[in-house]
Design an enzyme around this catalytic site. Sequence first.
Site, short mmCIF file in Angstrom:
data_model
loop_
_atom_site.label_atom_id
_atom_site.label_comp_id
_atom_site.label_asym_id
_atom_site.label_seq_id
_atom_site.Cartn_x
_atom_site.Cartn_y
_atom_site.Cartn_z
CG ASP A 183 -11.23 -20.77 -6.21
OD1 ASP A 183 -11.50 -20.16 -7.27
OD2 ASP A 183 -11.65 -20.40 -5.10
CG HIS A 223 -10.79 -11.25 -2.52
ND1 HIS A 223 -11.81 -11.19 -1.59
CD2 HIS A 223 -10.23 -12.48 -2.37
CE1 HIS A 223 -11.85 -12.32 -0.91
NE2 HIS A 223 -10.91 -13.12 -1.36
NE ARG A 246 -0.25 -10.80 4.70
CZ ARG A 246 -1.16 -11.21 3.81
NH1 ARG A 246 -1.85 -12.30 4.04
NH2 ARG A 246 -1.36 -10.52 2.70
CG ASP A 280 -14.79 -20.87 -3.15
OD1 ASP A 280 -15.11 -22.00 -2.74
OD2 ASP A 280 -13.67 -20.37 -2.94
CE1 TYR A 295 -3.47 -18.59 6.00
CE2 TYR A 295 -4.68 -18.70 8.06
CZ TYR A 295 -3.76 -18.07 7.25
OH TYR A 295 -3.13 -16.95 7.68
CA CA Z 1 -12.42 -18.63 -3.62
#
Ligand code: CA
Length: 431
Positions: A133, A140, A149, A239, A250
Amino acid sequence: MASIDHTHDPSLQSWVQSANDPISDFPIQNLPFGVFLNTEGQRHIGVAIGDQILDVHAAVEARALADLDAESACSLSATELNSFMGQGQATWKHVRASLSSLLSASHDPRPELLVPMEGTSMVLPAIIGDYTDFYASRHHATNLGKMFRPDGDALLPNYLHLPVGYHGRASSIVVSETPIRRPQGQLKPEDGPPTFGSCRLLDYELEFAAFVGTGNAIGSPIEMPNAMDHIFGLVILNDWSARDIQKWEYQPLGPFNGKNFASSISPWVVTMEALAPYRKAGPRRQEGDPKVLSYLQPVTEDALDVTCEVWLRSHQMREKGIDAMRLSHGSLEDLTWTFAQMLTHHTSSGCPMRPGDLLGSGTVSGTTKDAWGSMLELAWRGTEPIDLPDGTQRKLLQDGDEVTIKAWCDSEGAARVGLGCCRGVILPALS
Ligand code: CA
């Protein structure tokens, strides 16, 4: 290279009357491939035509497709599209011409080769070996950068130099209409230690995905001039994303369990051949953007002009007979990187691709709010909830919500070509 020929002629009509409806997603100029379950529960390759499915397996057996060589006949009788995907452009073009001829109004009708789409179950079109992906929409990426951030640059330093991506899970890709179970995972409250529980921040991501056709050997990169020729076709991808699981897990290696519980794709693979009239020069760069390195320079028309929409319908809306509400309206042309660049960059290390591998675009967001492709962005991290017609509000998805993504191409001088839709309903988490 995919080129416009007699199969794209907008005046072409089919003996399948529903395919001649000007708003059909599946006119004779489209001819997308999928895999369906026949009445005996067997997997057959099919082609969508109007509101019907041409049973390609049956058409091969009945010798209804003109000039089919033994290898193509064998690949079209398989239970998934991988072998046909691996045969390459010349075969795809030849089979498209045969299908167009069989289904054209000038051919004797063969209704015995049709199956009604309604009531027929679709399955995944291919065995997806590997799934990657990307993150190819700067709008985006900029929105997320601003949210997470706020004190730094919205785009990270590498963003405009290479298509950023991560290796995803092929095993959790499901076909449209498969219910989506809210995942469980490790969550980290702002003011306490981590806990294990149900995801509270479940989101969708509007994406497209390209199925790789012919692959490459390890150590032999695919290059820009022929990158598009390696792509078989396009599907819609949702997704599904667990934002709270993602947020805690993450760093430093990227998305993991927040992304691996389900990704839905639309069942019909619209071929690059069918999309030939909708290829454009691109992608657009903005003034002041750095020049891309030469191995990623576009040399063919690689951008795709595809319109997309996201629709939401809550459980309550369905109960009350209220229509779905449109959340956004965007275009695949808004991507900062094309699938050709993604494929070229991905294989530039020598990484091999195989027929049926899938490349996701990343969330497709445009410049304006009505074109943002996730609820995280539309509700701006929960600070601007969305009002639904059933009187409730959404910051992210609730159980029972049904998300439908639709996509199509439409322009003067070419037949409308639709990708159909990608739909899923959220089920409550296991307790
Ligand atoms: Ca995605």
